[in-house]
Design a protein around this motif. Structure first.
Motif, mmCIF file in Angstrom:
data_model
loop_
_atom_site.group_PDB
_atom_site.id
_atom_site.type_symbol
_atom_site.label_atom_id
_atom_site.label_comp_id
_atom_site.label_asym_id
_atom_site.label_seq_id
_atom_site.Cartn_x
_atom_site.Cartn_y
_atom_site.Cartn_z
ATOM 1 N N ASP A 2 -15.687 -9.475 0.460
ATOM 2 C CA ASP A 2 -17.086 -9.450 0.037
ATOM 3 C C ASP A 2 -17.923 -9.042 1.249
ATOM 4 O OD1 ASP A 2 -19.634 -9.821 -0.903
ATOM 5 O OD2 ASP A 2 -19.211 -11.725 -1.891
ATOM 6 N N ASP A 3 -18.295 -7.759 1.292
ATOM 7 C CA ASP A 3 -19.020 -7.239 2.439
ATOM 8 C C ASP A 3 -19.856 -6.052 1.982
ATOM 9 O OD1 ASP A 3 -19.421 -5.469 4.918
ATOM 10 O OD2 ASP A 3 -18.566 -7.281 5.804
ATOM 11 N N SER A 4 -21.065 -5.966 2.501
ATOM 12 C CA SER A 4 -21.962 -4.878 2.089
ATOM 13 C C SER A 4 -21.397 -3.504 2.421
ATOM 14 C CB SER A 4 -23.328 -5.053 2.762
ATOM 15 O OG SER A 4 -23.187 -5.038 4.176
ATOM 16 N N ALA A 5 -20.535 -3.424 3.436
ATOM 17 C CA ALA A 5 -19.944 -2.140 3.818
ATOM 18 C C ALA A 5 -19.109 -1.553 2.690
ATOM 19 C CB ALA A 5 -19.084 -2.308 5.074
ATOM 20 N N LEU A 6 -18.593 -2.415 1.785
ATOM 21 C CA LEU A 6 -17.720 -1.947 0.714
ATOM 22 C C LEU A 6 -18.465 -1.718 -0.602
ATOM 23 C CD1 LEU A 6 -14.771 -4.301 1.560
ATOM 24 C CD2 LEU A 6 -14.718 -1.827 1.726
ATOM 25 N N LYS A 7 -19.751 -2.014 -0.627
ATOM 26 C CA LYS A 7 -20.515 -1.854 -1.866
ATOM 27 C C LYS A 7 -20.491 -0.425 -2.396
ATOM 28 C CE LYS A 7 -21.791 -6.157 -2.121
ATOM 29 N NZ LYS A 7 -21.095 -7.059 -3.063
ATOM 30 N N PRO A 8 -20.575 0.610 -1.523
ATOM 31 C CA PRO A 8 -20.525 1.984 -2.064
ATOM 32 C C PRO A 8 -19.241 2.264 -2.859
ATOM 33 C CG PRO A 8 -21.325 2.016 0.197
ATOM 34 C CD PRO A 8 -20.857 0.609 -0.068
ATOM 35 N N LEU A 9 -18.115 1.700 -2.420
ATOM 36 C CA LEU A 9 -16.860 1.907 -3.148
ATOM 37 C C LEU A 9 -16.884 1.189 -4.491
ATOM 38 C CD1 LEU A 9 -13.980 2.916 -3.430
ATOM 39 C CD2 LEU A 9 -13.209 0.960 -2.059
ATOM 40 N N LEU A 10 -17.401 -0.023 -4.520
ATOM 41 C CA LEU A 10 -17.475 -0.773 -5.774
ATOM 42 C C LEU A 10 -18.401 -0.063 -6.760
ATOM 43 C CD1 LEU A 10 -17.693 -4.398 -4.306
ATOM 44 C CD2 LEU A 10 -15.655 -3.127 -5.027
ATOM 45 N N ARG A 11 -19.518 0.470 -6.248
ATOM 46 C CA ARG A 11 -20.446 1.213 -7.106
ATOM 47 C C ARG A 11 -19.794 2.486 -7.641
ATOM 48 N NH1 ARG A 11 -25.956 0.196 -6.836
ATOM 49 N NH2 ARG A 11 -26.388 2.417 -7.100
ATOM 50 N N PHE A 12 -19.082 3.191 -6.759
ATOM 51 C CA PHE A 12 -18.417 4.433 -7.187
ATOM 52 C C PHE A 12 -17.372 4.149 -8.264
ATOM 53 C CE2 PHE A 12 -14.835 7.396 -6.810
ATOM 54 C CZ PHE A 12 -15.488 8.601 -7.053
ATOM 55 N N VAL B 61 -8.066 0.490 2.654
ATOM 56 C CA VAL B 61 -9.374 0.024 2.174
ATOM 57 C C VAL B 61 -9.415 0.030 0.645
ATOM 58 C CG1 VAL B 61 -11.839 0.582 2.044
ATOM 59 C CG2 VAL B 61 -10.640 0.706 4.247
ATOM 60 N N GLN B 62 -8.967 1.130 0.050
ATOM 61 C CA GLN B 62 -8.974 1.205 -1.412
ATOM 62 C C GLN B 62 -8.148 0.090 -2.042
ATOM 63 O OE1 GLN B 62 -7.874 5.478 -2.124
ATOM 64 N NE2 GLN B 62 -9.647 5.437 -3.473
ATOM 65 N N TYR C 262 -6.749 8.855 6.630
ATOM 66 C CA TYR C 262 -6.107 8.720 5.319
ATOM 67 C C TYR C 262 -5.431 7.356 5.188
ATOM 68 C CZ TYR C 262 -2.338 9.255 1.870
ATOM 69 O OH TYR C 262 -1.469 9.059 0.827
ATOM 70 N N PHE C 263 -4.664 6.954 6.197
ATOM 71 C CA PHE C 263 -3.977 5.657 6.139
ATOM 72 C C PHE C 263 -4.983 4.503 6.066
ATOM 73 C CE2 PHE C 263 -0.400 7.893 8.553
ATOM 74 C CZ PHE C 263 0.354 8.072 7.405
ATOM 75 N N VAL C 264 -6.058 4.627 6.832
ATOM 76 C CA VAL C 264 -7.106 3.601 6.796
ATOM 77 C C VAL C 264 -7.740 3.539 5.413
ATOM 78 C CG1 VAL C 264 -9.429 3.052 7.641
ATOM 79 C CG2 VAL C 264 -7.615 3.622 9.271
ATOM 80 N N TRP C 265 -8.038 4.710 4.847
ATOM 81 C CA TRP C 265 -8.713 4.747 3.552
ATOM 82 C C TRP C 265 -7.829 4.189 2.439
ATOM 83 C CZ3 TRP C 265 -12.966 4.240 1.338
ATOM 84 C CH2 TRP C 265 -13.214 4.691 0.039
ATOM 85 N N VAL D 91 0.847 -1.196 0.000
ATOM 86 C CA VAL D 91 0.000 0.000 0.000
ATOM 87 C C VAL D 91 0.886 1.251 0.000
ATOM 88 C CG1 VAL D 91 -1.801 1.298 1.199
ATOM 89 C CG2 VAL D 91 -1.810 -1.218 1.267
ATOM 90 N N ASP D 92 0.750 2.090 -1.016
ATOM 91 C CA ASP D 92 1.494 3.354 -1.082
ATOM 92 C C ASP D 92 0.736 4.432 -0.329
ATOM 93 O OD1 ASP D 92 3.500 2.255 -2.631
ATOM 94 O OD2 ASP D 92 2.580 2.843 -4.528
ATOM 95 N N ALA D 93 1.429 5.120 0.581
ATOM 96 C CA ALA D 93 0.819 6.227 1.316
ATOM 97 C C ALA D 93 1.824 7.365 1.405
ATOM 98 C CB ALA D 93 0.406 5.769 2.712
ATOM 99 N N LEU D 94 1.400 8.547 1.060
ATOM 100 C CA LEU D 94 2.218 9.768 1.023
ATOM 101 C C LEU D 94 3.218 9.754 -0.128
ATOM 102 C CD1 LEU D 94 2.997 10.450 4.813
ATOM 103 C CD2 LEU D 94 1.127 11.364 3.422
ATOM 104 N N VAL D 95 4.016 8.683 -0.221
ATOM 105 C CA VAL D 95 5.003 8.553 -1.294
ATOM 106 C C VAL D 95 4.989 7.112 -1.798
ATOM 107 C CG1 VAL D 95 6.525 10.384 -0.441
ATOM 108 C CG2 VAL D 95 6.850 8.023 0.348
ATOM 109 N N SER D 96 5.658 6.898 -2.911
ATOM 110 C CA SER D 96 5.780 5.558 -3.482
ATOM 111 C C SER D 96 7.256 5.189 -3.569
ATOM 112 C CB SER D 96 5.152 5.526 -4.880
ATOM 113 O OG SER D 96 5.380 4.288 -5.524
ATOM 114 N N PHE D 97 7.596 3.963 -3.180
ATOM 115 C CA PHE D 97 8.984 3.498 -3.243
ATOM 116 C C PHE D 97 9.142 2.521 -4.400
ATOM 117 C CE2 PHE D 97 8.099 4.435 1.249
ATOM 118 C CZ PHE D 97 9.065 5.403 1.483
ATOM 119 N N ASP D 98 10.190 2.720 -5.183
ATOM 120 C CA ASP D 98 10.477 1.829 -6.303
ATOM 121 C C ASP D 98 11.943 1.423 -6.261
ATOM 122 O OD1 ASP D 98 7.920 1.904 -8.014
ATOM 123 O OD2 ASP D 98 8.326 4.016 -7.665
#
Length: 653
Positions: free
Chosen positions: A296-306, A288-289, A282-285, A113-120
């Motif tokens: 497979d959970d109804s809590a994540l359906k709004p993200l899949l729809r978006f 999640v993304q 932000y870190f949590v989100w 998971v990349d957060a703030l910056v990306s390492f390569d």
């Protein structure tokens, strides 16, 4: 070809090993062992009933760890090895050294998971036989690109999605919680404020990211810095700690590449005015993304729809599960799957034919660019599949390669974490070692190809070398040269395009062209820039959105050069072994069929939303523009179809 590859892989994954390999001991052979690992990964993905039963629990376990690493609602004890966090209402994250911000970023990086910056981690452009760490801006901050944050309605929809998902997960985690709740489908005041701050934080990061054009330009992203110099750009993040956490034991360095110094400075500035509560959200989100598709959970359906709406799909659209699972297995255990793919779908004759086409086109480039013959002969061609790092034909080698990947048929989420840790460890473990020039950047079933400037190599996986477009003894070669040959020429052209011109025969970033050549190149390249800028797609507001002629320059040059070289190569082949006209298409000459084959290769349709996204982020022009623009730039096309004007619109070589 993509459809055929997926079908072949599905057949492999849904067939019992004993049925397809009756002479191999299914209990003790390495081949059976690696197949069983594939099968377990596929079965875990396909078990939708189990996934629904488990719900968001494995994701919530990760989120709790993130919250523990970066708590926002309470101060820390002084006995902990990190400085205290300010209270959630305070501002000003100005830490130095190892701290909770760094620990959280390092943990997220360890699970992909990349957060703030990306390492390569990869070959050093100025010393391609050495491996170097690069700290880059985020590829995406939340929405696909910075331009999306200018769409007020889209940002509102995105914000609502974040609030609904996070509240849904909170209720899953603690059903009795009343801290955040939804009332009549609307966010509570506390949640709304937090989400607003989170999206504003993301937006600031997005605005600081360089344009895609800059991010693709080696003269912009190659910025060597010492660790101390990097620290001065972003003092809140300790690179020493991250390197110690992720690099091999004992590895030390005082040199990294900074993809965008202004971006790091901007991140530092934004952090100084961001609350700990916002950062935790932000870190949590980000987590999640990244892992939502593994739950497979109804809590994540709004993200899949978006996400569906963002791509112009029906909000409730779903892909057939087997297709999803084939992709999951290929992305995680690609080299094992590659072994069984080449057994089913790639012959030695096809590999030899592919080598011939690429060699034929190299010969045409030698004729066009006589003074750079040395460069062309040094371009390495990789055809079909890797035979080293790893040798995908050898089950013992593959078993050893993936020995640290833990896969079970009952833990889909756990499999994802294990694969992510393996991929991150494999990438970082290259530090301190010579560059492995035998590695491939694409799995064998991939229907694509690439040029790697640091390796001065062109790579054609078996997935793109399939009948009827590439190789079939029954088809005339103008079809193969028109489609696959042009792709081959395209990749070869990259060695001399707007990006490849900065690399020499060993893949070293250097200016080996004379000033006179560079000046003449830029003059001719401007024609391509202006030409493709004239192509448009409908924007979100209905106004024309222009193709970025500079961003797509290298690909457009490669299309023109590749087509021309492939046509010349086919003409020479045709003199040796004339092909026949296809039944029902005798009204077209062979020359015309060559160009029809090229155009048919690229022909397709895109949703409006996909087309807009590609304009913002893709260094390739829209596929229809790659046909029209490239034909306009082909003297041979104009002559074959007897166009009134034979002079190409733009021409480089």
């Amino acid at each position: 070809m993509e459809e055929k590859s997926q079908t072949v892989l599905r057949h492999v994954l849904e067939t019992q090993f004993s049925d397809s390999h009756p002479r191999v001991d299914p209990h003790s052979s390495p081949e059976a062992g690696i197949f069983n690992k594939l099968k377990a990964a596929y079965d875990a993905c396909m078990d939708e009933e189990r996934l629904r039963t488990i719900g968001s629990k494995p994701l919530l376990d990760i989120l709790r760890k993130v919250e523990k690493l970066f708590p926002a609602a309470r101060p820390h004890s002084t006995s902990e090895p990190f400085p205290k966090l300010p209270h959630q209402a305070q501002k000003g994250l100005v830490y130095e050294g190892e701290n909770q911000l760094t620990a959280t970023v390092a943990y997220l990086a360890s699970i992909g998971v990349d957060a703030l910056v990306s390492f390569d981690v990869g070959a050093d452009d100025k010393d391609p036989d050495s491996v170097v760490l690069t700290i880059n801006p985020l590829r995406t901050t939340g929405l696909p690109s910075k331009e999306y944050y200018d769409d007020v309605d889209l940002v509102k929809s995105y914000s609502r999605t974040i609030g609904l998902v996070l509240e849904g997960l909170l209720l899953e985690s603690n059903p009795n919680s009343t801290l955040h709740s939804t009332i009549g489908g609307r966010l509570s005041v506390n949640s709304e404020s937090l989400v607003k701050d989170l999206v504003a934080f993301e937006s600031k990061l997005a605005m600081a990211t360089p344009s895609t054009e800059e991010a693709e330009d080696v003269t912009q992203y190659y910025n060597p810095r010492t660790l101390e110099e990097t620290k001065s750009l972003l003092p809140q993040l300790s690179l020493q700690y991250i390197i110690a956490s992720l690099a091999p034991p004992g590895y030390t360095t005082n040199r990294v590449i900074v993809g965008s110094p202004p971006y790091l400075e901007a991140v530092s500035s934004v952090l100084k005015s961001t609350s700990a509560e916002t950062l935790q959200a932000y870190f949590v989100w980000k987590t999640v993304q990244h892992y939502a598709h593994r739950v497979d959970d109804s809590a994540l359906k709004p993200l899949l729809r978006f996400n569906n709406e963002l791509q112009g799909k029906d909000p409730d659209a779903t892909e057939e599960r087997w297709r999803t699972c084939v992709k999951v297995v290929d992305s995680g255990l690609g080299w094992i799957l590659s072994k069984f793919f080449i057994e089913k779908a790639f012959s030695e004759e096809a590999k030899v034919f592919g080598d011939r086409i690429v060699s034929d086109i190299k010969a045409q480039f030698v004729k066009k660019l006589q003074k750079t013959e040395w460069m062309i002969h040094n371009i390495i061609q990789k055809i079909g599949y890797p035979t080293r790092s790893p040798d995908v034909r050898d089950p013992v080698v593959l078993q050893e390669y993936y020995k640290n990947v833990s896969i079970t048929s009952t833990d889909f989420f756990g499999n994802a974490i294990s694969i992510a840790r393996f991929d991150v460890n494999r990438e970082w473990s290259a530090l301190g070692k010579p560059t492995d020039r035998e590695e491939w950047g694409m799995s064998v079933p991939t229907v694509n190809a690439y040029y790697n400037p640091a390796g001065n190599e062109i790579v054609f996986p078996a997935g793109i070398m399939q009948a009827p477009v590439f190789y079939d003894p029954s088809i005339p070669q103008y079809l193969s040269y028109g489609a696959f040959g042009s792709v081959s020429g395209h990749e070869l052209s990259h060695a001399f395009d707007s990006s490849g011109r900065h690399y020499d025969e060993t893949g070293n970033y250097t200016e080996w062209w004379s000033n006179e050549t560079v000046h003449a190149f830029k003059e001719k390249a401007q024609c391509f820039i202006d030409q493709y800028h004239g192509f448009t797609v409908p924007g979100a507001d209905g106004e024309p959105l222009h193709v970025n002629g500079r961003l797509t320059l290298g690909e457009n040059i490669a299309d023109a050069g590749g087509l021309s070289a492939s046509f010349a190569a086919w003409r020479e082949y045709e003199e040796e072994s004339p092909g026949e006209l296809l039944p029902g298409l005798q009204g077209f000459s062979k020359d015309q069929m060559f160009f029809i084959s090229y155009s048919n290769w690229w022909c397709g349709k895109s949703r409006k939303e996909t087309a807009i996204d590609h304009i913002y982020r893709d260094p390739h022009a829209p596929i229809w523009a790659r046909i029209i623009g490239t034909m306009a730039n082909s003297r041979e096309f104009r002559e074959s179809f007897d166009c009134p004007k034979k002079e190409p619109t733009c021409e480089l070589w």
